[in-house]
Scaffold this active site. Structure first.
Site, PDB file in Angstrom:
ATOM      1  N   CYS A 126       0.816  -1.226   0.000  1.00  0.00           N
ATOM      2  CA  CYS A 126       0.000   0.000   0.000  1.00  0.00           C
ATOM      3  C   CYS A 126       0.844   1.268   0.000  1.00  0.00           C
ATOM      4  O   CYS A 126       0.318   2.365  -0.167  1.00  0.00           O
ATOM      5  CB  CYS A 126      -0.963  -0.015   1.172  1.00  0.00           C
ATOM      6  N   HIS A 250      -2.685   6.919   2.906  1.00  0.00           N
ATOM      7  CA  HIS A 250      -3.203   5.656   2.364  1.00  0.00           C
ATOM      8  C   HIS A 250      -4.581   5.413   2.969  1.00  0.00           C
ATOM      9  O   HIS A 250      -4.789   5.558   4.171  1.00  0.00           O
ATOM     10  CB  HIS A 250      -2.247   4.511   2.710  1.00  0.00           C
ATOM     11  N   ASN A 280     -10.160  -0.077   0.850  1.00  0.00           N
ATOM     12  CA  ASN A 280      -8.696  -0.054   0.736  1.00  0.00           C
ATOM     13  C   ASN A 280      -8.298  -0.645  -0.620  1.00  0.00           C
ATOM     14  O   ASN A 280      -8.481  -1.832  -0.860  1.00  0.00           O
ATOM     15  CB  ASN A 280      -8.100  -0.875   1.891  1.00  0.00           C
TER      16      ASN A 280
HETATM   17  N1  COA Z   1     -18.397  -7.643  11.529  1.00  0.00           N
HETATM   18  C1  COA Z   1     -18.794  -7.701  12.804  1.00  0.00           C
HETATM   19  N2  COA Z   1     -17.951  -8.003  13.816  1.00  0.00           N
HETATM   20  C2  COA Z   1     -16.673  -8.248  13.498  1.00  0.00           C
HETATM   21  C3  COA Z   1     -16.200  -8.200  12.174  1.00  0.00           C
HETATM   22  C4  COA Z   1     -17.120  -7.893  11.165  1.00  0.00           C
HETATM   23  N3  COA Z   1     -16.781  -7.813   9.856  1.00  0.00           N
HETATM   24  N4  COA Z   1     -14.894  -8.485  12.178  1.00  0.00           N
HETATM   25  C5  COA Z   1     -14.520  -8.691  13.447  1.00  0.00           C
HETATM   26  N5  COA Z   1     -15.614  -8.547  14.239  1.00  0.00           N
HETATM   27  C6  COA Z   1     -15.679  -8.683  15.707  1.00  0.00           C
HETATM   28  C7  COA Z   1     -14.515  -9.457  16.273  1.00  0.00           C
HETATM   29  O1  COA Z   1     -14.784 -10.837  16.229  1.00  0.00           O
HETATM   30  C8  COA Z   1     -14.474  -8.939  17.700  1.00  0.00           C
HETATM   31  O2  COA Z   1     -15.447  -9.595  18.455  1.00  0.00           O
HETATM   32  P1  COA Z   1     -15.138 -10.049  19.975  1.00  0.00           P
HETATM   33  O3  COA Z   1     -14.852  -8.768  20.705  1.00  0.00           O
HETATM   34  O4  COA Z   1     -16.408 -10.709  20.362  1.00  0.00           O
HETATM   35  O5  COA Z   1     -13.959 -10.954  19.883  1.00  0.00           O
HETATM   36  C9  COA Z   1     -14.896  -7.480  17.567  1.00  0.00           C
HETATM   37  O6  COA Z   1     -15.579  -7.388  16.295  1.00  0.00           O
HETATM   38  C10 COA Z   1     -13.757  -6.493  17.592  1.00  0.00           C
HETATM   39  O7  COA Z   1     -12.750  -6.960  16.712  1.00  0.00           O
HETATM   40  P2  COA Z   1     -11.376  -6.223  16.582  1.00  0.00           P
HETATM   41  O8  COA Z   1     -10.468  -6.987  15.691  1.00  0.00           O
HETATM   42  O9  COA Z   1     -10.895  -5.805  17.950  1.00  0.00           O
HETATM   43  O10 COA Z   1     -11.825  -4.886  15.820  1.00  0.00           O
HETATM   44  P3  COA Z   1     -10.993  -3.616  15.523  1.00  0.00           P
HETATM   45  O11 COA Z   1     -11.574  -2.456  16.232  1.00  0.00           O
HETATM   46  O12 COA Z   1      -9.514  -3.874  15.701  1.00  0.00           O
HETATM   47  O13 COA Z   1     -11.259  -3.403  13.997  1.00  0.00           O
HETATM   48  C11 COA Z   1     -10.141  -3.696  11.899  1.00  0.00           C
HETATM   49  C12 COA Z   1     -10.859  -4.384  13.069  1.00  0.00           C
HETATM   50  C13 COA Z   1      -9.739  -4.749  10.892  1.00  0.00           C
HETATM   51  C14 COA Z   1     -11.126  -2.711  11.259  1.00  0.00           C
HETATM   52  C15 COA Z   1      -8.928  -2.918  12.452  1.00  0.00           C
HETATM   53  O14 COA Z   1      -8.134  -3.745  13.277  1.00  0.00           O
HETATM   54  C16 COA Z   1      -8.070  -2.362  11.354  1.00  0.00           C
HETATM   55  O15 COA Z   1      -8.507  -1.548  10.565  1.00  0.00           O
HETATM   56  N6  COA Z   1      -6.792  -2.781  11.277  1.00  0.00           N
HETATM   57  C17 COA Z   1      -5.888  -2.306  10.240  1.00  0.00           C
HETATM   58  C18 COA Z   1      -6.206  -3.019   8.969  1.00  0.00           C
HETATM   59  C19 COA Z   1      -5.495  -2.427   7.785  1.00  0.00           C
HETATM   60  O16 COA Z   1      -5.349  -1.234   7.678  1.00  0.00           O
HETATM   61  N7  COA Z   1      -5.045  -3.281   6.845  1.00  0.00           N
HETATM   62  C20 COA Z   1      -4.433  -2.884   5.651  1.00  0.00           C
HETATM   63  C21 COA Z   1      -3.068  -2.346   5.863  1.00  0.00           C
HETATM   64  S1  COA Z   1      -2.434  -1.697   4.403  1.00  0.00           S
END
Ligand code: COA
Length: 327
Positions: A126, A250, A280
């Site tokens: 990215c 990004h 993304n």
């Molecule tokens: N829908 C509903 N619930 C979901 C879900 C979805 N699509 N995906 C995960 N969950 C749940 C999880 O199971 C978790 O449940 P639990 O608390 O019962 O275990 C809860 O939501 C929270 O999950 P978590 O992983 O802590 O969420 P988060 O706030 O970290 O958000 C992302 C997840 C992926 C949005 C976040 O971590 C993120 O954006 N990370 C960076 C990703 C990125 O930028 N990647 C590309 C890099 S170039």
């Protein structure tokens, strides 16, 4: 040494728009959860279970979807710049989702566009487009006249559609810029490139497999490296964050983008954002956001722009750029 300037930009997106609600057919999720956690509302999709049309059968040496999006965006950028393809000295195709393993995707793209100079792929995930802009600046300083820089992706082809914690993030698209040499200092005022290869397992795709991501760890690291890189570029350019008219991060997650802007002291209303519409799109995200801001009339001649990307690797790259209006 000559400097460089952007003389034209172009974008391309697949037609198929997938709303968050449609993802509930694939896994347990909701529109509200996705909006709150990522800022994404729709994405454009060319592959995977929600694509309208199956990917066309593979034609060796031909153009798949990444190539076709690259050609469309590249053609528009050339036309906006008023530069004919035979005047391009190098085509840099930034992609992490090429149509074929070998050869480089840029070969078929250069043939389709009629580019006769060199062509190469650049995979810095990215951070790709920003890596490419710095690479183009170096080459133009060394005597090249025009570089066609394209970021193009079909991430939906390598998305793991059974993984609800990552599949909602990604989309497809392309953005391109013709970067041309100019006498004097030019527009690339400061830059920073980096990688920490000990973090490969935070985000990767093996051959024939789907994307694997440790979301929370990526989030935490992304904020830190993007802020540090942006500060390094600002220092190199000898400007301060309050002089930045437009911040183009990004487009990974609106929460990452806003946290970085706030830590840098840049008001979020000075940030370019297309993530709600595109998700993304990796290498394509920064040119899509920059082109969107230009089309919306958000940049005037002489404005300072900060571009900052991060991605799998983990890679990062930032650039301070002086916007030069073209006729
Ligand atoms: N829908 C509903 N619930 C979901 C879900 C979805 N699509 N995906 C995960 N969950 C749940 C999880 O199971 C978790 O449940 P639990 O608390 O019962 O275990 C809860 O939501 C929270 O999950 P978590 O992983 O802590 O969420 P988060 O706030 O970290 O958000 C992302 C997840 C992926 C949005 C976040 O971590 C993120 O954006 N990370 C960076 C990703 C990125 O930028 N990647 C590309 C890099 S170039």
């Amino acid at each position: 040494m000559n400097g460089c300037t952007i003389t034209g930009m172009g974008t391309a997106l697949p037609d198929r728009v997938v709303r968050n609600e449609e993802l509930t057919a694939l896994f347990d999720t909701s529109d509200q959860w996705i909006r709150e956690r990522s800022g994404i509302v729709t994405r454009r999709v060319a592959a995977g279970p929600l694509a309208t049309e199956p990917l066309p059968p593979h034609v060796p040496g031909g153009l798949g979807t990444t190539g076709r999006l690259a050609v469309e965006a590249g053609r528009r950028a050339l036309s906006a710049a008023g530069v004919t393809p035979d005047r391009i000295d190098l085509l840099i195709l930034c992609t992490t989702s090429p149509d074929q393993q070998v050869p480089a995707n840029s070969a078929a793209v250069s043939a389709a566009l009629g580019v006769r100079g060199g062509a190469m792929d650049l995979n810095a995930a990215c951070a790709g487009f920003t890596y490419g802009l710095v690479t183009a600046g170096g080459l133009l300083g060394a005597g090249a006249r025009h570089v066609l820089l394209i970021g193009a992706e079909t991430l939906t082809r390598i998305t793991d559609w059974s993984d609800r914690s990552s599949a909602f993030l990604f989309g497809d698209g392309a953005g391109a810029a013709v970067v041309s040499s100019v006498p004097g200092e030019g527009c690339l005022l400061g830059w920073d490139l980096g990688v920490d290869g000990s973090l490969v397992d935070l985000l990767y795709t093996d051959h024939g497999a789907g994307m694997v991501m440790k979301g929370q760890e990526v989030f935490r690291r992304a904020v830190r490296v993007t802020v540090d890189s942006a500060v390094a570029s600002l220092e190199r350019a000898k400007v301060t964050a309050d002089q930045i008219a437009l911040f183009v991060p990004h487009q990974a997650n609106i929460r990452i983008m806003e946290t970085v802007a706030t830590k840098l002291g840049i008001p979020t209303d000075r940030m370019a954002s297309v993530i709600a519409e595109t998700g993304n799109t990796s290498s394509a995200s920064i040119p899509l956001a920059l082109a969107g801001a230009v089309a919306a009339g958000r940049l005037s001649d002489g404005d300072l722009v900060l571009l900052a990307g991060f991605g799998a690797g983990m890679t990062w790259a930032s650039v301070v750029w002086r916007w030069q209006a073209t006729d």
